[in-house]
Design a protein around this motif. Structure first.
Motif, PDB file in Angstrom:
ATOM      1  N   SER A   1       1.092  -1.235  -0.117  1.00  0.00           N
ATOM      2  CA  SER A   1      -0.026  -0.027   0.101  1.00  0.00           C
ATOM      3  C   SER A   1       1.019   1.197  -0.024  1.00  0.00           C
ATOM      4  O   SER A   1       2.033   1.222   0.603  1.00  0.00           O
TER       5      SER A   1
ATOM      6  N   TYR B   1     -10.058   2.351  -3.822  1.00  0.00           N
ATOM      7  CA  TYR B   1      -9.394   1.483  -4.732  1.00  0.00           C
ATOM      8  C   TYR B   1      -8.306   0.566  -4.046  1.00  0.00           C
ATOM      9  O   TYR B   1      -8.062  -0.357  -4.152  1.00  0.00           O
ATOM     10  N   ASP B   2      -7.641   1.498  -3.154  1.00  0.00           N
ATOM     11  CA  ASP B   2      -6.555   1.003  -2.295  1.00  0.00           C
ATOM     12  C   ASP B   2      -7.095   0.018  -1.367  1.00  0.00           C
ATOM     13  O   ASP B   2      -6.581  -1.111  -1.148  1.00  0.00           O
TER      14      ASP B   2
ATOM     15  N   LEU C   1      -8.003  -3.147  -3.315  1.00  0.00           N
ATOM     16  CA  LEU C   1      -6.623  -3.792  -3.849  1.00  0.00           C
ATOM     17  C   LEU C   1      -5.787  -4.472  -2.626  1.00  0.00           C
ATOM     18  O   LEU C   1      -5.748  -5.906  -2.756  1.00  0.00           O
ATOM     19  N   ASN C   2      -6.063  -3.788  -1.463  1.00  0.00           N
ATOM     20  CA  ASN C   2      -5.518  -4.512  -0.315  1.00  0.00           C
ATOM     21  C   ASN C   2      -6.162  -5.497   0.400  1.00  0.00           C
ATOM     22  O   ASN C   2      -5.573  -6.701   0.370  1.00  0.00           O
TER      23      ASN C   2
ATOM     24  N   SER D   1      -8.289  -7.422  -1.745  1.00  0.00           N
ATOM     25  CA  SER D   1      -8.141  -8.629  -2.797  1.00  0.00           C
ATOM     26  C   SER D   1      -6.763  -9.534  -2.618  1.00  0.00           C
ATOM     27  O   SER D   1      -6.871 -10.458  -2.933  1.00  0.00           O
TER      28      SER D   1
END
Length: 1267
Positions: A750, A1085-1086, A1089-1090, A1092
């Protein structure tokens, strides 16, 4: 019919009289009203009256030709016979310096203005439109000036939009004596001719008419519209200075309509329909299966729960290649862990000492520990756009100043009415503007100015650290306060003009004037006091007043006092002085008390101080929370078989040892990263112990309770038994711990420093905890098992007398096995559980997009913080947002006309220039969040350097700069009065005079000096050879909460991107709050993403460590994903916003969820029961009790204590989210997951079943298998 001779004579006589009157009036128009200058004016010793003269115009001496051409181009009146001499022209030039400097940026406006004054001063036809009304000997002391309304309106229309770039306001706000929006053609000209403006030497009374009045024909000369060019080649005014020159006003795009279906929220409708469809399909399948079973009289769970035929004969298994590989891999793990466990029990002290040495060596890094409390370091990545832009701004222009601010209100509700003596409507004033209250506030302000702090044994005062823009010529500190309208003086505040009966002017009239013209040096009331602050700059009312409606500043309910302090980038000494002074200020304000004043205050260091104080105050809460968990763990680990064995079977000492191992793993992780120079954050210190305790304690309970339920095989020694148990459960522990470790380490990708740091520390702490548990804790378990044979716990020297022993299962284990597991797996209960959990999931999906993004800064403060009042007042009273700078990157050639045109906003500048685009954005401020036109150093420089102005001069002897206030014949203008000299400076000329502009202080003779406004706006190369980066400043509109700040950042960046594309050069927007709110632009989004990446890591690790059981890994990930989605549902219900803190908790919940799921799934996968329901029941009975006692009960007591914290951020982001994590994890792991496994769990791995059957011979497991 003819005309009678009498009537013909009368008509002829009338015509002759009429013609003769016209002739004599024309003859009279050829004479002057004045000529030359006579006596000095007492009130203005530097000015003189004009001499009374009624003769014909006199030819102008040749030495005045250039001056006439400069002031009145095109008005040489043919033979240059005028009613003025050279001295009058010089006086005219001196008097018109301020209008020239501010209005000449629009040629048509300035031409019309000069037309007005040139006709007044020099016209040979003066007597046609001027009337001398008062004389004093040879002096003309008052005149009437007849002006055409058409001319006046045309002049005003051409000038009304002209900007004053340095002050982000209209030029008429400075030149009209009131705010530009209240200015019109008549009151502007009246102000220009009023002696109170400080420039007009004697009264000139304008009379407006388009028709002759009293025999005078009003001056109605030709005017130019601001959209027209002049005959001398000057172009039309720019869009910024002439609204008519602009295209259509920009229209903000319409807000996207909310996504709705049937008038309802679309996501809600979609999920409701989806849920209904699922229920229909699911209930249909369940009923169909039930009917099928009834008709075929098959096994109860046959069709749905089929697991490739019941395994009655485990000796005739035909395992696939994949199943065989999985079993061999798991058997290898079992063998390794069994051998390791046996070694640890046989050599406990060696293992313990080695563990202690490694932990101590790791913890030694704590000596190098650095704790980061700087909010910028916490929330903004060094590689992020906002951080890089901040570093760029700081390195080129210096860091943004530090702010000390007070917002003052009063509990008094009185309002009072001011009735102007000279007419006008009554004006209501709020209680905060009562003179008595203002005196008290001034006392407070002066007391703050007098605060003395001590740094390294030396006194530090406000003057040592404040922003003084005109230093060293004027060392007064910038204080943005209404009281600066009164020069921060009690005497000026009390200043009034009146007699025994009436007050003609006092602080009311001065206040009303100053809020309209804050840059004025002389108000138009009888007071004639300046409005300009003592620091040399204006105090804009929107910065110093609050709680007013629209522009009615007199209705203000709050005063705002701001002390800007210098900030220092790499100067720890001067920064230390500022910090110490702020500390004394906070101490002073906390002790200040005035019953008439309610004060909210803040210093730059306040937020960081309060966060530190909050952390200190929460230590007790955290310690109590952990103490409760420690006590529970110590007591719950023991399995008491009988009352006489209470002190033997208890495992208090083992529980304490287990807790110490957990804490040691945390310390070791902190120490290792401290060796590497990675700084700690408060989130790491507050969250990681909770996380590791959850993971570690769960593993401890599984190890201990599995040992307690196991029976030693005949002739099996203790080390062999514990080794065998470790071989059985360690793969499960490895599965959960390694999954979490990999997930956390991937979370370190991240960009958010807080999330990245947490993920690094958490991943290492969890893995170290696992290593210590399978080594040190296993050794301690072996020692405790030996002790338990006949010695008391804690008091190890005391032995228990011999007596009969009976071994029973634990109460919780029996409850899970006999009551709980059979109940939730009943045929009619399971569909209800699935329906409920899928319903909760559907609801959570429907509200995921409704979770707010951001962090209310009030939540980061303790309940009793003085900053809470400040934040509330900030959003309630303030009317202007933070400054925003549009920074032009290095590389632009400002000496080139082409590059000048893509930036500037005046005549000849591009319609899509930087200044023009920001100006257009300010027209739609509700959308763009840009409040004002930007201040433009380039446009002001062009006005300053014009040869018509007295601003730019130098000594012809030395070449040094000569300020406009200096009277010296050796001072000459910088540029010649030639056509080329009147153009913008280019090339060497541009760079030669720019440093003079940036060093020039504004004064009554030249208001365009750039020192105060632009000293830091231009980054000059060494030796002033070229220009590097520059900025153009404006303000955001008021931003009250996180969505406002995020929108402001987004809109400013969009505008900067548009500018960059238009001018083909990099421009970026910078404001002090961008580094904190940039994360929210990509937080969704972060987060995706994290989470996932974490789920993907868990899937891969679970697949491998479950012996390549793909479907089991899918089920684990499905359950964890449901927990995470439901966390968003809880966040929406409980008003928890999405930010870095909640993202850390979501990443942590992903890790803890593994503990709730993986052990039960693994137990299910190796179960040898006949169908899925029985396998799920067995897995839940054996692992469920350990998970419930190890995580759920352990955490529950500790979490409840967090609700008592004084910290709001603890209450919201820790108590609420931790409680949700534990409850959602427990319900999904202990209720939904077993039911899901009973429906779609993986088929039995035949190779594992065969191996397990062989391994469990003679153990408790063999008895359970045959149960």
């Amino acid at each position: 019919m003819g005309v009678s001779p009498g009537r013909s004579f009368l008509c002829t006589l009338s015509l002759i009289i009429l013609l003769s009157e016209g002739y004599f009036r024309w003859v009279e128009a050829e004479h002057c009203v004045w000529y030359g200058e006579c006596s000095e004016i007492e009130k203005h010793p530097d000015k003189k009256y004009n001499c009374n003269y009624t003769g014909p115009p006199i030819p102008l001496p040749s030495e005045g030709y250039d001056l006439l051409t400069e002031l009145c181009p095109g008005y040489d009146y043919g033979n240059r016979e005028l009613c003025c001499n050279v001295d009058q022209l010089k006086t005219l030039k001196s008097s018109l310096q301020l209008p020239l400097q501010f209005l000449s940026r629009c040629p048509a406006c300035f031409f019309n203005l000069m037309n007005l004054f040139c006709e007044l001063t020099c016209s040979p036809h003066q007597s046609q439109f001027m009337n001398g009304t008062k004389f004093n000997e040879t002096n003309v002391v008052e005149v009437q000036y007849y002006i055409g309304k058409t001319f006046a309106n045309a002049m005003y229309n051409a000038c009304q939009d002209v900007e004053a770039p340095s002050s982000n306001m209209k030029a008429l706000s400075i030149l009209c004596g009131k705010d530009a929006k209240y200015c019109n053609a008549t009151n502007w000209i009246q102000y220009l001719f009023d002696v109170s403006n400080g420039q007009t030497p004697f009264p000139i009374i304008p009379i407006f008419s388009d028709v002759p009045v009293s025999g005078y024909t009003p001056m109605n000369n030709k005017t130019y519209n601001c959209t027209e060019g002049l005959e001398d080649g000057s172009g039309p005014c720019s869009c910024q200075d002439c609204a008519k020159a602009c295209g259509p006003k920009p229209v903000p795009p319409p807000l996207p309509p909310p996504w709705k279906i049937f008038g309802l929220d679309a996501m809600t409708v979609i999920m409701w329909i989806s849920y209904m469809a699922f229920l229909l399909i699911f209930i249909g399948a369940v009923l169909g299966a039930w009917c099928y079973r009834r008709s075929t009289v098959m096994s109860e769970y046959g069709p749905i729960l089929e697991s490739n035929n019941p395994l009655y004969d485990i000796n005739n298994l035909n395992a696939s290649c994949c199943e065989t590989c999985g079993e061999r891999f798991e058997n290898a793990l079992r063998t390794v862990f069994s051998s390791w466990g046996s070694f640890c029990v046989r050599h406990p002290f060696l293992v313990i000492w080695c563990s202690l040495i490694l932990v101590a060596a790791s913890c030694g890094g704590l000596v190098h520990m650095r704790l980061t409390t700087d909010p910028v370091e916490l929330w903004s990545s060094p590689t992020s756009q906002a951080r890089q832009e901040k570093d760029y701004f700081d390195s080129h222009f210096g860091p943004f100043f530090r702010t000390v601010q007070l917002i003052i209100t009063t509990p008094l509700n009185d309002t009072f009415i001011y009735s102007p003596y000279f007419g006008g409507s009554d004006v209501p004033f709020g209680a905060i503007l009562d003179k008595g209250i203002l005196h008290q506030i001034l006392d407070l302000q002066l007391a703050i100015e007098g605060i003395v702090a001590t740094y390294e044994g030396k006194n530090v005062t406000l003057k040592d650290i404040c922003v003084a823009p005109l230093a060293p010529y004027n060392n007064n500190c910038t204080i943005l306060s209404v009281l600066n309208y009164f020069q921060n003086s009690h005497a000026v505040l009390d200043h009034s003009i009146g007699d025994d009966f009436y007050v003609y002017a006092d602080f009311h009239s001065h206040f009303l004037y100053c809020v309209s013209a804050p840059a004025s040096l002389n108000d138009t009331t009888l007071l004639h006091d300046p409005c300009l602050g003592t620091f040399g700059g204006p105090v804009f009312p929107w910065l110093a007043l609050g709680g007013y409606d629209e522009f009615n500043y007199n209705n203000a309910t709050a005063l705002v006092i701001t002390f800007p302090l210098n900030n220092y980038l790499n100067d720890s000494v001067r920064l230390g002085k500022a910090l110490e002074w702020e500390k004394e200020f906070i101490k002073f304000m906390k002790n200040f008390n005035n019953p008439n004043l309610t004060i909210a205050f803040s210093a730059e260091r306040s937020v960081e101080d309060e966060i530190d104080r909050e952390s200190d105050s929460d230590i007790s809460t955290i310690l109590i929370s952990y103490a409760i968990m420690f006590i529970y763990i110590s007591l719950a680990l023991g399995h008491i078989h009988s009352f006489r064995r209470v002190l033997v079977d208890s495992k208090i000492s083992l529980g304490i040892a287990g807790i110490l191992i957990v804490l040691s793993s945390v310390c070791a992780s902190l120490g290792i990263f401290s060796y590497a120079g990675v700084p700690l954050t408060l989130i790491v210190i507050e969250v990681i112990p909770f996380l590791v305790l959850a993971v570690g304690v769960d593993n401890i309970f599984i190890i201990v309770q599995t040992y307690q339920r196991d029976e030693r095989i005949h002739q099996e020694e203790l080390h062999q038994q514990i080794g065998r148990i470790l071989g059985e459960i360690a793969p499960s522990l490895l599965l959960s711990s390694f999954s979490e470790t990999v997930a956390f380490f991937l979370g370190a990708l991240s960009n958010m420093p807080a999330v990245r740091t947490f993920s690094l520390f958490a991943g290492l702490a969890v893995f170290i905890d696992f290593l210590l548990q399978i080594s040190c804790f296993v050794s301690l378990l072996g020692l405790d098992a030996k002790r338990q044979e006949n010695r008391f716990d804690i008091i190890c020297c005391a032995k228990l007398p011999e007596g009969p022993e009976t071994k029973t299962d634990g109460l919780l284990f029996r409850f899970f096995k006999k009551v709980y597991a059979p109940f939730i797996l009943k045929e009619w209960v399971r569909p209800i559980i699935v329906a409920v959990f899928v319903g909760i999931l559907s609801f959570s999906i429907a509200v995921v997009n409704k979770v707010e993004v951001g962090l209310d800064q009030k939540l980061s403060m303790p309940d009793d913080s003085y900053m809470l009042d400040y934040f509330r007042n900030l959003s309630e009273y303030l009317h202007t947002g933070a400054p925003v700078y549009f920074v032009v990157d290095d590389g632009l050639n400002y000496s080139s006309p082409n590059d000048q045109n893509i930036v500037c906003g005046g005549v000849g500048c591009n319609n899509n220039s930087l200044v023009q685009q920001v100006y257009e954005a300010s027209l739609i401020s509700n959308y763009s969040t840009i409040a004002f036109t930007p201040s433009s150093w380039l446009d002001d420089y062009f006005d300053w350097v014009k040869p018509q102005s007295t601003c730019c001069r130098y000594y012809n002897t030395t070449g040094a700069f000569c300020n406009a206030s200096v009277v010296d014949p050796s001072c000459v203008r910088c540029r010649p009065m030639t056509p080329s000299g009147k153009q913008r400076p280019e090339g060497k000329d541009f760079m030669h005079f720019l440093p003079m502009f940036l060093a020039d202080n504004p004064n009554p003779k030249c208001g365009k000096g750039g020192h105060a406004a632009y000293a830091t706006a231009v980054d000059l190369y060494p030796n002033n050879t070229a220009i590097g980066a520059t900025y153009f400043m404006t303000y955001h509109t008021i931003l009250r909460d996180s969505p406002d700040f995020i929108h402001g950042l987004k809109m400013a960046r969009n505008l900067a991107d548009n500018i960059s594309q238009s001018i083909d050069h990099k421009v970026f927007a910078y404001s002090v709050f961008y580094v904190f709110y940039e994360q929210y632009l990509t937080i969704a989004y972060d987060t995706a993403l994290n989470l996932s990446v974490s789920l993907a890591a868990i899937f891969v690790v679970t697949t491998v460590l479950l012996g390549f059981d793909l479907w089991s890994a899918v089920i684990v990930c499905i359950t964890i994903a449901m927990i995470l989605v439901n966390m968003f549902g809880v966040m929406w219900l409980w008003n928890i916003s999405l930010n870095a803190v909640s993202l850390v908790n979501l990443v942590m919940s992903c890790g803890i969820s593994v503990e709730f799921c993986s052990h039960i799934v693994r137990a299910f996968s190796i179960s040898v029961k006949k169908n899925r329901v029985e396998r799920a029941e067995e897995a839940l009975a054996h692992m469920g009790s350990s998970v419930f006692s190890g995580i759920t009960l352990t955490k529950f007591g500790g979490i409840l204590i967090l609700a008592l914290s004084k910290s709001q951020i603890f209450q919201v982001f820790y108590f609420r989210m931790y409680l949700a994590i534990v409850l959602l994890g427990a319900t999904h792991g202990l209720i939904f997951l077993p039911v899901l496994l009973s429906y779609i769990g993986p088929s039995v791995n035949k190779a594992k079943v065969f191996a397990a059957n062989q391994n469990y011979v003679g153990t408790e497991r063999e008895r359970l298998l045959n149960y």
